[in-house]
Design a protein around this motif. Structure first.
Motif, PDB file in Angstrom:
ATOM      1  N   MET A 332       0.833  -1.216   0.000  1.00 38.29           N
ATOM      2  CA  MET A 332       0.000   0.000   0.000  1.00 38.29           C
ATOM      3  C   MET A 332       0.865   1.264   0.000  1.00 38.29           C
ATOM      4  O   MET A 332       0.434   2.313  -0.484  1.00 38.29           O
ATOM      5  N   GLY A 333       2.083   1.165   0.522  1.00 38.21           N
ATOM      6  CA  GLY A 333       2.976   2.317   0.548  1.00 38.21           C
ATOM      7  C   GLY A 333       3.326   2.850  -0.828  1.00 38.21           C
ATOM      8  O   GLY A 333       3.849   3.955  -0.953  1.00 38.21           O
ATOM      9  N   LEU A 334       3.043   2.066  -1.871  1.00 37.29           N
ATOM     10  CA  LEU A 334       3.295   2.553  -3.233  1.00 37.29           C
ATOM     11  C   LEU A 334       2.125   3.366  -3.783  1.00 37.29           C
ATOM     12  O   LEU A 334       2.241   3.991  -4.835  1.00 37.29           O
ATOM     13  N   TYR A 335       0.996   3.324  -3.098  1.00 41.94           N
ATOM     14  CA  TYR A 335      -0.145   4.134  -3.525  1.00 41.94           C
ATOM     15  C   TYR A 335       0.038   5.526  -2.929  1.00 41.94           C
ATOM     16  O   TYR A 335       0.584   5.679  -1.838  1.00 41.94           O
ATOM     17  N   ASP A 336      -0.471   6.513  -3.628  1.00 41.48           N
ATOM     18  CA  ASP A 336      -0.479   7.842  -3.023  1.00 41.48           C
ATOM     19  C   ASP A 336      -1.689   7.942  -2.102  1.00 41.48           C
ATOM     20  O   ASP A 336      -2.724   7.297  -2.324  1.00 41.48           O
ATOM     21  N   ILE A 337      -1.532   8.736  -1.061  1.00 43.11           N
ATOM     22  CA  ILE A 337      -2.571   8.859  -0.033  1.00 43.11           C
ATOM     23  C   ILE A 337      -3.901   9.299  -0.636  1.00 43.11           C
ATOM     24  O   ILE A 337      -4.969   8.793  -0.271  1.00 43.11           O
ATOM     25  N   GLU A 338      -3.826  10.221  -1.574  1.00 42.77           N
ATOM     26  CA  GLU A 338      -5.048  10.746  -2.194  1.00 42.77           C
ATOM     27  C   GLU A 338      -5.851   9.629  -2.882  1.00 42.77           C
ATOM     28  O   GLU A 338      -7.070   9.561  -2.752  1.00 42.77           O
ATOM     29  N   THR A 339      -5.150   8.748  -3.571  1.00 43.57           N
ATOM     30  CA  THR A 339      -5.848   7.634  -4.235  1.00 43.57           C
ATOM     31  C   THR A 339      -6.529   6.738  -3.200  1.00 43.57           C
ATOM     32  O   THR A 339      -7.698   6.362  -3.360  1.00 43.57           O
TER      33      THR A 339
END
Ligand code: CA
Length: 654
Positions: A332-339
């Motif tokens: 999940m750390g590869l996703y941006d927070i906004e997404t």
């Protein structure tokens, strides 16, 4: 002229080419409209086929519409027609599968137009995902479709298939319940499946294949994996089977959680995404080279608007079409927070009880700025989303990468605060010294529902193997006590408990750390162990019953945890004890309660505990767990034997 692809990360590109409408093969009885987003393409041709793997294709050129979307409508009922796109970009033409394909042929080489109405099992319209009041009421069980039934002794007919989990009254060695009946008997609320979208590496065309994969090799995000179907050649069949499985589990009170891997694709240069819009879907470094934050060769640029849209559309499709109850985000750390927040917001429009949790880390260096990453340390910015609590995982049993390293249950003297951190659900609590927590020196969860507590998962050694490797001085009986304590810690902690399939009967993978492509003999659930270690199974079953019966272990929010949970002072590194108090206003509970004491005695000697009051009933000791009285404690002292967890309930409540 500036090449368009150099503008991919820019707002200018987003404004010119973001498309908010529906994409894919949009089916109607009398026509199907094909829509593909390919803003850098100079030509797009739809190729239709009579089958998913052979036959001659027919070409239908698409027309460029607005925002880089290419369109073609074909008349007639196209259900069951297979298709691909031939996309030309900068003079190079390649054939690709629609990223929005909802059905695919064998091995995911072609998409299939599907009338989803025809895939619904009887009663599907009325079926709803099981109700869940709050996320921490869930008890998650992580399993792999093939593992759970492939044992020759599983008693399940459709071994290794979706349908295997629709079978009732299946029995294994010694008559133990297996498969679906086992899940019901254990009492879990959610089945978390390792990836079931179409992944790349298992050959679906060979029905007797011994090939195995966990499935972290994504190929088609919106289609199901074919090797778990009894007919992978017909794109419709696996959809029916999967819905049948979701429905059967749901009717038995079990919601289905999908493990989703939008952080990378198995192929990079030749992936469908990269053939259609080369360079758009993946992050790149300053030299235009794809970066590898996943450790798997590429990482999706979730922050780009059409990548984000693809992910949200996909999640919404699974949630709505398949009535999925939760999503587990790999890396999940590869996703941006906004997404991540936009996914939460979108899911809330259907059902806020749908659970979201993920690994709050990356698999390598990513160019996405740290403050934008959906890391464990950023959970405060992601309400309604949870992260795996690796602090407590390693606090319980020792570091996952160092097999000799021990944690609380196997005798370490550094791990107490790391375990307490999980007990409070990863939130700020004045009795937890966060400097003593192994990885995170600040409480990263705002609410207990943002913490997933676990002792083992599909990665790394199973708990039983870890114990064998780390405490070879302990005999089997001693190690069983430790494995029971691990379950007791997880299931009496605040937050969301997570069990790895088979740990309730001492699952072993024979010392393998990374069994992602190893044979069934290593990975399968060995049902004979359920018979052999039936008392451990019953212990976990009893802990689940306890957790479900008393709201004490599922306190609604951080304030309530701070108010109602108190650790006992004055014990050393090897003993944790705490009370839960149901003072006014009383919390609702299936079983009423006033006061509960939990003692985890990891010492190698029996220990006297001073209780806050006299008159208790013991419901968990080292041998048994549940809600039935095992013993009475009339005064305010109790002796808890070495390496045992005890749970005591005030005698007025029981
Ligand atoms: Ca596949």
């Amino acid at each position: 002229m500036v090449k368009l692809h150099s503008l991919f990360p820019s707002l200018e590109f987003q404004e010119r080419f973001h498309y908010a409408g529906e994409l894919g093969a949009i089916y109607h009885k009398h026509q199907t409209t094909f829509k593909l987003w390919a803003p850098t393409a100079t030509e797009v041709v739809l190729i239709t086929y009579p089958s998913g793997h052979n036959g001659i294709g027919h070409a239908h050129p698409l027309t460029l519409d607005k925002n880089g979307v290419w369109v073609k409508t074909l008349p007639g009922d196209l259900h069951g027609v297979y298709y691909t796109y031939r996309v030309t970009v900068e003079g190079k033409t390649q054939e690709a599968v629609d990223p929005y394909a909802k059905a695919v042929g064998v091995n995911g080489k072609r998409g299939m137009v599907v009338d989803l109405e025809r895939t619904n099992p009887k009663g599907w319209g009325r079926f709803q995902r099981p109700a869940l009041q709050q996320h921490q009421d869930a008890i998650i069980y992580e399993a792999h479709i093939r593992d759970i039934s492939i044992d020759p002794a599983s008693g399940i007919h459709f071994k290794g298939k979706y349908l295997g989990l629709t079978e009732q009254n299946t029995k294994g060695p010694g008559g133990v319940k297996t498969g679906l009946d086992h899940l019901k008997e254990l009492g879990i609320t959610h089945l978390h499946l390792l990836p079931v979208y179409d992944f790349y590496t298992v050959d679906e065309a060979d029905p007797s294949t011994k090939e195995y994969n966990w499935g972290y090799d994504p190929h088609n995000y919106n289609a199901l994996e074919g090797s778990y179907s009894i007919d992978p050649f017909n794109g419709e069949v696996r959809i029916k089977e999967f819905k049948e499985m979701v429905k059967t589990l749901g009717e038995n009170g079990i919601g289905v959680i999908l493990d989703v891997v939008y952080n990378h694709t198995y192929l990079t240069d030749n992936s469908n995404l990269n053939k259609i819009v080369p360079g758009y879907y993946y992050r790149q470094d300053a030299y235009g080279k794809f970066t590898n934050g996943s450790g798997c060769g590429n990482e999706l640029a979730t922050e780009r608007s059409m990548v984000r849209k693809m992910i949200i559309d996909s999640i919404m499709y699974w949630a709505q079409e398949y009535k999925i109850a939760g999503f587990r985000f790999d890396l999940m750390g590869l996703y941006d927070i906004e997404t991540m927040n936009q996914i939460r917001e979108a899911l809330n429009t259907i059902d806020p009880s749908i659970i979201m949790y993920g690994e709050g880390w990356t698999g390598g260096h990513s160019p996405l700025a740290d403050h934008k990453k959906a890391l464990k340390g950023s959970m405060h910015q992601m309400p309604g989303i949870a992260a795996f609590n690796d602090d407590t995982r390693d606090g319980i049993k020792g570091n996952v990468f160092d097999q000799g390293n021990c944690g609380f249950i196997n005798g370490a003297n550094w791990a107490k605060e790391s375990v307490k951190f999980g007990i409070v659900g990863g939130i700020q609590h004045y009795q937890v010294n966060n400097h003593g927590v192994c990885y995170s020196h600040h409480p990263w969860a705002s609410e207990p529902s943002q913490t997933v507590n676990y002792a083992e998962a599909h990665d790394n050694l199973t708990l039983w193997d870890k114990l064998a490797a780390s405490v070879n001085w302990a005999n089997e009986q001693e190690r069983i006590k430790m494995q029971k304590m691990a379950g007791a810690i997880i299931l009496t902690s605040q937050g969301i408990p997570f069990l790895h399939a088979g740990m309730e009967f001492l699952r072993t993978k024979y010392g393998e750390y990374n069994s992602y492509n190893l044979p069934d003999e290593i990975n399968m659930i060995d049902w004979e162990r359920k018979m052999q270690y039936y008392d451990v199974f019953e212990y976990y079953q009893g802990l689940i019953q306890l957790r479900k019966s008393f709201s004490a272990f599922r306190l609604p929010n951080a304030e309530e945890v701070r108010k109602r949970l108190r650790f006992f002072d004055g014990y050393d590194e090897h003993l944790i004890a705490f009370t839960l108090t149901n003072e006014e206003p009383k919390l609702e509970s299936l079983h009423p309660w006033n006061k509960i004491v939990v003692v985890h005695n990891a010492r190698n000697f029996d220990s006297e505990i001073v209780l806050p009051q006299p008159d208790w009933v013991v419901v968990v000791n080292g041998k048994k767990a549940g809600i039935n009285p095992l013993a009475k404690v009339e005064n305010d002292r109790v002796i808890v034997p070495a390496r045992e967890t005890w749970v005591l309930i005030d005698s007025e409540s029981l």
